[in-house]
Design a protein around this motif. Structure first.
Motif, PDB file in Angstrom:
ATOM      1  N   ALA A   5       0.943  -1.103   0.029  1.00  0.00           N
ATOM      2  CA  ALA A   5      -0.105   0.068  -0.016  1.00  0.00           C
ATOM      3  C   ALA A   5       0.898   1.201   0.051  1.00  0.00           C
ATOM      4  N   GLY A   6       2.147   0.986  -0.094  1.00  0.00           N
ATOM      5  CA  GLY A   6       2.977   2.370  -0.012  1.00  0.00           C
ATOM      6  C   GLY A   6       3.293   2.718   1.116  1.00  0.00           C
ATOM      7  N   CYS A   7       2.810   2.199   2.510  1.00  0.00           N
ATOM      8  CA  CYS A   7       3.028   2.687   3.709  1.00  0.00           C
ATOM      9  C   CYS A   7       4.388   2.050   4.243  1.00  0.00           C
ATOM     10  N   VAL A   8       5.045   3.037   4.876  1.00  0.00           N
ATOM     11  CA  VAL A   8       6.631   2.659   5.223  1.00  0.00           C
ATOM     12  C   VAL A   8       6.233   2.319   6.836  1.00  0.00           C
ATOM     13  N   VAL A   9       6.425   0.962   7.182  1.00  0.00           N
ATOM     14  CA  VAL A   9       6.472   0.774   8.497  1.00  0.00           C
ATOM     15  C   VAL A   9       7.737   0.326   9.148  1.00  0.00           C
ATOM     16  N   SER A  10       7.797   0.284  10.444  1.00  0.00           N
ATOM     17  CA  SER A  10       9.061  -0.063  11.109  1.00  0.00           C
ATOM     18  C   SER A  10       9.054  -1.509  11.325  1.00  0.00           C
ATOM     19  N   ALA A  11      10.069  -2.312  11.676  1.00  0.00           N
ATOM     20  CA  ALA A  11      10.176  -3.731  11.986  1.00  0.00           C
ATOM     21  C   ALA A  11       9.448  -4.040  13.248  1.00  0.00           C
ATOM     22  N   ALA A  12       9.217  -2.897  14.123  1.00  0.00           N
ATOM     23  CA  ALA A  12       8.301  -3.060  15.486  1.00  0.00           C
ATOM     24  C   ALA A  12       6.842  -3.214  15.216  1.00  0.00           C
ATOM     25  N   ASP A  13       6.533  -2.788  14.016  1.00  0.00           N
ATOM     26  CA  ASP A  13       5.152  -3.025  13.841  1.00  0.00           C
ATOM     27  C   ASP A  13       4.483  -4.544  14.069  1.00  0.00           C
ATOM     28  N   SER A  14       5.128  -5.453  13.318  1.00  0.00           N
ATOM     29  CA  SER A  14       4.627  -6.767  13.571  1.00  0.00           C
ATOM     30  C   SER A  14       5.455  -7.823  12.923  1.00  0.00           C
ATOM     31  N   GLY A  15       5.595  -9.046  13.413  1.00  0.00           N
ATOM     32  CA  GLY A  15       6.455 -10.063  12.713  1.00  0.00           C
ATOM     33  C   GLY A  15       5.907 -10.490  11.331  1.00  0.00           C
ATOM     34  N   TRP A  16       4.688 -10.197  11.193  1.00  0.00           N
ATOM     35  CA  TRP A  16       3.947 -10.724   9.960  1.00  0.00           C
ATOM     36  C   TRP A  16       4.551 -10.063   8.502  1.00  0.00           C
ATOM     37  N   MET A  17       4.847  -8.781   9.040  1.00  0.00           N
ATOM     38  CA  MET A  17       5.395  -7.891   7.689  1.00  0.00           C
ATOM     39  C   MET A  17       6.558  -8.285   7.250  1.00  0.00           C
ATOM     40  N   ALA A  18       7.370  -9.146   7.934  1.00  0.00           N
ATOM     41  CA  ALA A  18       8.554  -9.779   7.228  1.00  0.00           C
ATOM     42  C   ALA A  18       8.271 -10.766   6.168  1.00  0.00           C
ATOM     43  N   ASP A  19       7.206 -11.085   6.094  1.00  0.00           N
ATOM     44  CA  ASP A  19       6.436 -12.256   4.954  1.00  0.00           C
ATOM     45  C   ASP A  19       5.585 -11.752   4.139  1.00  0.00           C
ATOM     46  N   ALA A  20       5.487 -10.368   3.884  1.00  0.00           N
ATOM     47  CA  ALA A  20       4.814  -9.586   3.170  1.00  0.00           C
ATOM     48  C   ALA A  20       4.934 -10.072   1.722  1.00  0.00           C
TER      49      ALA A  20
END
Ligand code: SF4
Length: 87
Positions: A5-20
């Protein structure tokens, strides 16, 4: 990390994002002006291992733009409204 979605997120947001999966694809497909739930972005989401977590995050954080968890902004608005009505 930049998600679909073009959103920049930090690694602290959630572990699932590593598998996006969208992080490995064309981010333009997830931009709000092209956020067609029947289009390329949705097809990517359907193959993504973290679709449910992504949608839950988008609903919990009120993401109002772009494709998240295979949904368009309008679909998420309807989901949020339905949840409010059924409380
Ligand atoms: S469900 Fe779609 S928007 Fe969410 S992380 Fe996966 S590919 Fe990206």
């Amino acid at each position: 990390m930049v998600l679909g979605a073009g959103c920049v997120v930090s690694a602290a947001d959630s572990g699932w994002m590593a598998d996006a999966l969208c992080a490995e694809t064309d981010p333009d497909a997830f931009h709000p002006e092209r956020a067609n739930p029947d289009g390329a972005a949705r097809r990517v989401c359907q193959r993504c291992d973290v679709q449910a977590a992504c949608l839950a995050y988008a609903l919990a954080t009120g993401q109002s733009e772009g494709v998240w968890g295979g949904t368009s902004p309008a679909q998420r608005r309807r989901m949020r409204l339905a949840k409010v009505v059924h409380r």
